[in-house]
Design a protein around this motif. Sequence first.
Motif, PDB file in Angstrom:
ATOM      1  N   CYS A 314       0.848  -1.201   0.000  1.00 36.62           N
ATOM      2  CA  CYS A 314       0.000   0.000   0.000  1.00 36.62           C
ATOM      3  C   CYS A 314       0.882   1.250   0.000  1.00 36.62           C
ATOM      4  N   PRO A 315       1.621   1.489  -1.088  1.00 36.31           N
ATOM      5  CA  PRO A 315       2.563   2.623  -1.073  1.00 36.31           C
ATOM      6  C   PRO A 315       1.906   3.986  -0.904  1.00 36.31           C
ATOM      7  N   ALA A 316       0.576   4.058  -1.020  1.00 33.43           N
ATOM      8  CA  ALA A 316      -0.072   5.353  -0.784  1.00 33.43           C
ATOM      9  C   ALA A 316       0.017   5.757   0.679  1.00 33.43           C
ATOM     10  N   VAL A 317       0.280   4.791   1.545  1.00 27.22           N
ATOM     11  CA  VAL A 317       0.210   5.052   2.983  1.00 27.22           C
ATOM     12  C   VAL A 317       1.531   5.602   3.513  1.00 27.22           C
ATOM     13  N   ALA A 318       1.427   6.624   4.350  1.00 34.47           N
ATOM     14  CA  ALA A 318       2.634   7.196   4.963  1.00 34.47           C
ATOM     15  C   ALA A 318       2.627   6.893   6.450  1.00 34.47           C
ATOM     16  N   PHE A 319       3.816   6.965   7.038  1.00 30.80           N
ATOM     17  CA  PHE A 319       3.969   6.726   8.475  1.00 30.80           C
ATOM     18  C   PHE A 319       4.316   8.040   9.177  1.00 30.80           C
ATOM     19  N   LYS A 320       3.708   8.215  10.326  1.00 37.52           N
ATOM     20  CA  LYS A 320       4.046   9.381  11.147  1.00 37.52           C
ATOM     21  C   LYS A 320       4.530   8.894  12.506  1.00 37.52           C
ATOM     22  N   ALA A 321       5.710   9.346  12.895  1.00 36.66           N
ATOM     23  CA  ALA A 321       6.279   8.929  14.177  1.00 36.66           C
ATOM     24  C   ALA A 321       5.876   9.920  15.258  1.00 36.66           C
ATOM     25  N   GLU A 322       5.259   9.394  16.322  1.00 36.03           N
ATOM     26  CA  GLU A 322       5.011  10.263  17.466  1.00 36.03           C
ATOM     27  C   GLU A 322       6.148  10.042  18.457  1.00 36.03           C
ATOM     28  N   ALA A 323       7.218  10.807  18.264  1.00 33.97           N
ATOM     29  CA  ALA A 323       8.378  10.699  19.147  1.00 33.97           C
ATOM     30  C   ALA A 323       8.602  12.094  19.717  1.00 33.97           C
ATOM     31  N   ILE A 324       8.207  12.278  20.968  1.00 33.47           N
ATOM     32  CA  ILE A 324       8.395  13.592  21.587  1.00 33.47           C
ATOM     33  C   ILE A 324       9.702  13.485  22.371  1.00 33.47           C
ATOM     34  N   VAL A 325      10.795  13.618  21.645  1.00 31.32           N
ATOM     35  CA  VAL A 325      12.118  13.367  22.225  1.00 31.32           C
ATOM     36  C   VAL A 325      13.022  14.559  21.925  1.00 31.32           C
ATOM     37  N   GLY A 326      14.195  14.550  22.507  1.00 33.34           N
ATOM     38  CA  GLY A 326      15.120  15.675  22.334  1.00 33.34           C
ATOM     39  C   GLY A 326      15.570  15.806  20.884  1.00 33.34           C
ATOM     40  N   PRO A 327      16.068  17.020  20.536  1.00 37.40           N
ATOM     41  CA  PRO A 327      16.426  17.297  19.151  1.00 37.40           C
ATOM     42  C   PRO A 327      17.419  16.283  18.565  1.00 37.40           C
ATOM     43  N   ALA A 328      18.366  15.804  19.356  1.00 37.53           N
ATOM     44  CA  ALA A 328      19.392  14.916  18.795  1.00 37.53           C
ATOM     45  C   ALA A 328      18.801  13.562  18.393  1.00 37.53           C
ATOM     46  N   ASP A 329      17.816  13.112  19.138  1.00 37.35           N
ATOM     47  CA  ASP A 329      17.212  11.804  18.823  1.00 37.35           C
ATOM     48  C   ASP A 329      16.132  11.908  17.756  1.00 37.35           C
ATOM     49  N   LEU A 330      15.532  13.079  17.671  1.00 43.52           N
ATOM     50  CA  LEU A 330      14.334  13.236  16.855  1.00 43.52           C
ATOM     51  C   LEU A 330      14.557  12.896  15.384  1.00 43.52           C
ATOM     52  N   LEU A 331      15.676  13.417  14.836  1.00 50.62           N
ATOM     53  CA  LEU A 331      15.878  13.262  13.387  1.00 50.62           C
ATOM     54  C   LEU A 331      15.942  11.803  12.947  1.00 50.62           C
ATOM     55  N   HIS A 332      16.337  10.919  13.847  1.00 53.54           N
ATOM     56  CA  HIS A 332      16.444   9.500  13.477  1.00 53.54           C
ATOM     57  C   HIS A 332      15.095   8.930  13.056  1.00 53.54           C
ATOM     58  N   TYR A 333      14.024   9.508  13.579  1.00 53.43           N
ATOM     59  CA  TYR A 333      12.691   8.994  13.221  1.00 53.43           C
ATOM     60  C   TYR A 333      12.335   9.331  11.780  1.00 53.43           C
ATOM     61  N   LEU A 334      13.016  10.331  11.222  1.00 51.67           N
ATOM     62  CA  LEU A 334      12.792  10.658   9.814  1.00 51.67           C
ATOM     63  C   LEU A 334      13.856  10.002   8.943  1.00 51.67           C
ATOM     64  N   GLY A 335      14.751   9.249   9.549  1.00 50.63           N
ATOM     65  CA  GLY A 335      15.682   8.454   8.754  1.00 50.63           C
ATOM     66  C   GLY A 335      17.011   9.125   8.515  1.00 50.63           C
ATOM     67  N   LYS A 336      17.965   8.841   9.389  1.00 51.10           N
ATOM     68  CA  LYS A 336      19.324   9.361   9.185  1.00 51.10           C
ATOM     69  C   LYS A 336      20.241   8.224   8.776  1.00 51.10           C
ATOM     70  N   GLY A 337      21.303   8.553   8.104  1.00 49.50           N
ATOM     71  CA  GLY A 337      22.322   7.552   7.770  1.00 49.50           C
ATOM     72  C   GLY A 337      21.720   6.381   7.006  1.00 49.50           C
ATOM     73  N   VAL A 338      21.928   5.164   7.503  1.00 50.65           N
ATOM     74  CA  VAL A 338      21.448   3.983   6.768  1.00 50.65           C
ATOM     75  C   VAL A 338      19.928   3.933   6.694  1.00 50.65           C
ATOM     76  N   TYR A 339      19.265   4.670   7.548  1.00 59.87           N
ATOM     77  CA  TYR A 339      17.793   4.641   7.519  1.00 59.87           C
ATOM     78  C   TYR A 339      17.193   5.730   6.628  1.00 59.87           C
ATOM     79  N   HIS A 340      18.046   6.508   5.974  1.00 58.03           N
ATOM     80  CA  HIS A 340      17.552   7.610   5.146  1.00 58.03           C
ATOM     81  C   HIS A 340      16.488   7.103   4.168  1.00 58.03           C
ATOM     82  N   GLY A 341      15.322   7.735   4.200  1.00 61.04           N
ATOM     83  CA  GLY A 341      14.254   7.367   3.270  1.00 61.04           C
ATOM     84  C   GLY A 341      13.575   6.043   3.590  1.00 61.04           C
TER      85      GLY A 341
END
Length: 614
Positions: A314-341
């Motif tokens: 179902c590629p139409a579906v997107a995921f939203k992360a509810e991570a209320i965490v500090g700035p340094a951890d937050l970006l990982h939920y949008l995919g950094k490094g090997v998780y990019h995209g």
Amino acid sequence: MPAADHLADHAAELLRDLPGHRREMFELRRERWWPDLSNGLRAVYPAEHAEALELRLLELACTAYRERDLELARLDLARMMRPDWLQHPAMVGYAAYAERFGGTLKGVGEHVGYLRELGVTYLHLLPLLEPRAGDSDGGYAVADYRRVRSDLGSVEDLRGLATLLRRQGISLVADLVLNHVAREHEWAAKARAGDPTYRGYFYLFEDRGLPDAFERTLPEVFPDFAPGSFSWDDEAQAWVWTTFNVFQWDVNWTNPDVFVEYAELILWLANLGVEVIRFDAIAFLWKRMGTSCQNQPEVHALTQALRALARIVCPAVAFKAEAIVGPADLLHYLGKGVYHGKVSDLAYHNSLMVQIWSMLAAGDVRLAAHALGSLLPAPSTTSWITYVRCHDDIGWAIDPADAAHVGLDGYAHQRFLSDYYVGAVAGSDGRGLVFQANPATGDRRISGTAATLAGVDAATTRGDDAATNRATARILLAYAIAYGWGGLPVIWSGDELAMTDDPHWAREQGHDKDNRWAHRPRLDWDLAERRHQPWTVTGEVFEGLAHLARTRAGLRHLHSSVTSDWRSWPARRLPEEHGITSAYDALGGVVVLPGDDGSLWLPPYAAWWLIEAP
Ligand code: GLC
């Protein structure tokens, strides 16, 4: 890994009665995304489990793909051609409790016109699935994932609403609570009855040994009404991991059966027509001794596997992360490094929200400019949810180092903000409430609607027109920042009418200890009738937000992935992450040098290919 052609053959067999082009489409997507799925699983589960798990997931994927209706299958193709749909400047979100906005799911459908006036294209309805009776943490204690809350309607009503909204240009967003179930959920009931399969779905401990060891590094989530992270359960004869309330049992993601259960639920929601799935409390999914048991790397590997599965079915579906965490951890939920995209498409920009209120209270932008300026940009395929407030409280997530950089004491500033927003500072019209005061840390979070925090109640009660105008302007400024930041702005229901806190919030069953209900008012439809009256707070705010949406929609500059501004990037990351000591742009044939602030400044629309200088 099971041989790829073995999986392809198995899928072809399972889909054999589908038309050729649909089988082909499945196979192309499986070829493209299966490695992500497989690698995600293998980063988490032992290899001997991973193989069987992959086969089970392939079967789930084929079943869900066969069942996906044609309108949704078409949407899948459309979205594959427009992967930046969530980043488009015409996107505007609205979030509400279904019953507090429209009464029932059908009732919500009757207010589409109202939402369209605000330019809404994305509607997040808070937990829709059957919760436990009594206090259910606003529906975040789910007793049955396969039933819609009986007071809201049926599963078919949910499908109907998703379809109706989609045909009017609005994507339905729904929660999936991944970290815990209600104590009354069938899995937990079976675990209490001693069923070993279901005991393996939870974290149950015979004595305080391990719980005490974990507690040494676990922060308190609800220190006031649910202290500690473990609760003794007489029937289960065990200490149960309950990060949130006693009645919310954390599920055990180290168990591959748990993964399969949630994978199936994601595909089920997707096939009902839910277009964005909000993963509630995602940061808590993986526990590790000696840590805060949040933001563990396994969380991202699990998300990658789930995301890949969804991209196949179902590629139409997107995921939203509810991570209320500090700035340094937050970006990982949008995919950094090997998780990019490869993980979530959306995440809450908690820091922006905090800094908006901090700027308004302090009348000073230095802290915000520094803190927000030093955040790395979100990966280009993703988008922030930018918001002024939500259904939860506001915790003052101010980094002490950021505060020190601009000459502030971070803790003192947090205390100031709490005092300011409860009106305990001279000159403040904020009338919020303290949520979860923690005497051990001095932390005081805040509840309140945007209008109440901005000073509307205090000013109107005094009959002070100048102060009322200032409060209105504060709401509009706060929202203008959220709409212009670059991201998908979301209005929290009631803010568009400048609704103030509900004074009777504590009267409802199960709500009396949780003052977040003060800022979750039932939408006042009488007030909404007056939304076009000029020179009223409601009229000004409603028209102001509608204007922001209209203006935004026409500005390609606000596409969340492209900007016509200079973008900065910390030069230190070259050696740290890429092993490059000098930044040579292979396209331009020159070495690019960092500015005084240590950043490389990329001009609008410029492209650099940075390599080690030859
Ligand atoms: C999320 C929800 C919050 C809830 C918690 C536990 O943070 O937004 O309302 O209390 O998860 O499910």
